[in-house]
Design a protein around this motif. Structure first.
Motif, PDB file in Angstrom:
ATOM      1  N   GLU A   4       0.831  -1.213   0.000  1.00 45.58           N
ATOM      2  CA  GLU A   4       0.000   0.000   0.000  1.00 45.58           C
ATOM      3  C   GLU A   4       0.865   1.263   0.000  1.00 45.58           C
ATOM      4  OE1 GLU A   4      -3.549   1.906  -0.437  1.00 45.58           O
ATOM      5  OE2 GLU A   4      -3.266  -0.255  -0.376  1.00 45.58           O
ATOM      6  N   GLN A   5       1.930   1.255   0.794  1.00 47.28           N
ATOM      7  CA  GLN A   5       2.836   2.402   0.818  1.00 47.28           C
ATOM      8  C   GLN A   5       3.523   2.573  -0.533  1.00 47.28           C
ATOM      9  OE1 GLN A   5       5.167   1.112   4.220  1.00 47.28           O
ATOM     10  NE2 GLN A   5       4.459   2.870   5.417  1.00 47.28           N
ATOM     11  N   LEU A   6       3.899   1.449  -1.147  1.00 52.57           N
ATOM     12  CA  LEU A   6       4.548   1.503  -2.456  1.00 52.57           C
ATOM     13  C   LEU A   6       3.617   2.126  -3.487  1.00 52.57           C
ATOM     14  CD1 LEU A   6       6.854   0.786  -4.422  1.00 52.57           C
ATOM     15  CD2 LEU A   6       5.756  -1.436  -4.713  1.00 52.57           C
ATOM     16  N   ILE A   7       2.377   1.650  -3.529  1.00 54.75           N
ATOM     17  CA  ILE A   7       1.404   2.181  -4.488  1.00 54.75           C
ATOM     18  C   ILE A   7       1.213   3.678  -4.283  1.00 54.75           C
ATOM     19  CG2 ILE A   7      -1.011   2.148  -5.221  1.00 54.75           C
ATOM     20  CD1 ILE A   7      -1.057  -0.823  -4.404  1.00 54.75           C
ATOM     21  N   ASN A   8       1.069   4.094  -3.038  1.00 54.65           N
ATOM     22  CA  ASN A   8       0.827   5.504  -2.733  1.00 54.65           C
ATOM     23  C   ASN A   8       2.026   6.395  -3.036  1.00 54.65           C
ATOM     24  OD1 ASN A   8      -1.810   4.991  -1.914  1.00 54.65           O
ATOM     25  ND2 ASN A   8      -1.208   4.626   0.192  1.00 54.65           N
ATOM     26  N   SER A   9       3.225   5.807  -3.081  1.00 52.52           N
ATOM     27  CA  SER A   9       4.419   6.621  -3.348  1.00 52.52           C
ATOM     28  C   SER A   9       4.708   6.769  -4.843  1.00 52.52           C
ATOM     29  CB  SER A   9       5.636   6.007  -2.649  1.00 52.52           C
ATOM     30  OG  SER A   9       5.992   4.774  -3.245  1.00 52.52           O
ATOM     31  N   MET A  46       1.895  -3.423 -11.917  1.00 48.94           N
ATOM     32  CA  MET A  46       0.650  -4.145 -11.654  1.00 48.94           C
ATOM     33  C   MET A  46      -0.026  -3.652 -10.377  1.00 48.94           C
ATOM     34  SD  MET A  46       1.838  -7.946 -12.869  1.00 48.94           S
ATOM     35  CE  MET A  46       0.289  -8.749 -12.493  1.00 48.94           C
ATOM     36  N   LEU A  47       0.758  -3.380  -9.345  1.00 45.73           N
ATOM     37  CA  LEU A  47       0.193  -2.836  -8.108  1.00 45.73           C
ATOM     38  C   LEU A  47      -0.437  -1.470  -8.353  1.00 45.73           C
ATOM     39  CD1 LEU A  47       2.937  -3.799  -5.502  1.00 45.73           C
ATOM     40  CD2 LEU A  47       0.561  -4.593  -5.523  1.00 45.73           C
ATOM     41  N   TYR A  48       0.269  -0.616  -9.090  1.00 44.37           N
ATOM     42  CA  TYR A  48      -0.249   0.720  -9.396  1.00 44.37           C
ATOM     43  C   TYR A  48      -1.547   0.617 -10.192  1.00 44.37           C
ATOM     44  CZ  TYR A  48      -0.372   5.571 -11.003  1.00 44.37           C
ATOM     45  OH  TYR A  48      -0.754   6.860 -11.273  1.00 44.37           O
ATOM     46  N   GLN A  49      -1.549  -0.250 -11.202  1.00 40.55           N
ATOM     47  CA  GLN A  49      -2.746  -0.418 -12.020  1.00 40.55           C
ATOM     48  C   GLN A  49      -3.917  -0.935 -11.199  1.00 40.55           C
ATOM     49  OE1 GLN A  49      -1.534  -2.991 -15.227  1.00 40.55           O
ATOM     50  NE2 GLN A  49      -0.811  -1.288 -16.474  1.00 40.55           N
ATOM     51  N   SER A  50      -3.636  -1.783 -10.229  1.00 40.99           N
ATOM     52  CA  SER A  50      -4.720  -2.353  -9.422  1.00 40.99           C
ATOM     53  C   SER A  50      -5.463  -1.284  -8.628  1.00 40.99           C
ATOM     54  CB  SER A  50      -4.177  -3.423  -8.475  1.00 40.99           C
ATOM     55  OG  SER A  50      -3.448  -2.852  -7.412  1.00 40.99           O
ATOM     56  N   LYS A  51      -4.813  -0.167  -8.383  1.00 42.17           N
ATOM     57  CA  LYS A  51      -5.458   0.909  -7.636  1.00 42.17           C
ATOM     58  C   LYS A  51      -5.951   2.046  -8.522  1.00 42.17           C
ATOM     59  CE  LYS A  51      -5.107   3.769  -3.617  1.00 42.17           C
ATOM     60  NZ  LYS A  51      -4.584   3.853  -2.289  1.00 42.17           N
ATOM     61  N   HIS A  52      -5.246   2.318  -9.600  1.00 44.77           N
ATOM     62  CA  HIS A  52      -5.513   3.531 -10.380  1.00 44.77           C
ATOM     63  C   HIS A  52      -6.035   3.311 -11.792  1.00 44.77           C
ATOM     64  CE1 HIS A  52      -3.609   5.950  -7.286  1.00 44.77           C
ATOM     65  NE2 HIS A  52      -2.608   5.098  -7.288  1.00 44.77           N
TER      66      HIS A  52
END
Length: 94
Positions: A4-9, A46-52
């Motif tokens: 979660e921290q990685l995605i938000n950064s 992939m993590l970024y895409q999963s949120k945005h």
């Protein structure tokens, strides 16, 4: 750092650099990535895409972490709508 921290950064600019790195195997400046770096970049994308990613392409990770696939007819419809964005070039003209 957790996921979660990685995605938000990750900013949109960093995301674009990561996508470029995954697609080409090198950073925009030309420095090649090791396989481990490329794998890590892919995970971050992939993590970024999963949120945005609210407008997933043919095979991407959509919001909520779901893998999104578009059918052939959906892709054809999308490409037809995007035809106005394509510059036509006549290769027979010199």
């Amino acid at each position: 750092m957790d996921a979660e921290q990685l995605i938000n950064s990750i900013t949109p600019e960093v995301y674009e650099r990561l996508v470029y790195a995954v697609e080409t195997g090198k950073w925009p400046e030309g420095t090649p990535l090791s396989q481990q770096q490329r794998d890590s970049c892919m995970q971050a994308v992939m993590l970024y895409q999963s949120k945005h990613n609210s407008q997933a392409q043919h095979m991407t990770i959509g919001q909520g972490g779901e893998m999104v696939f578009k059918s052939k007819s959906e892709l054809k419809k999308q490409f037809q709508q995007d035809q106005g964005d394509i510059m036509r070039v006549n290769p027979n003209l010199d």
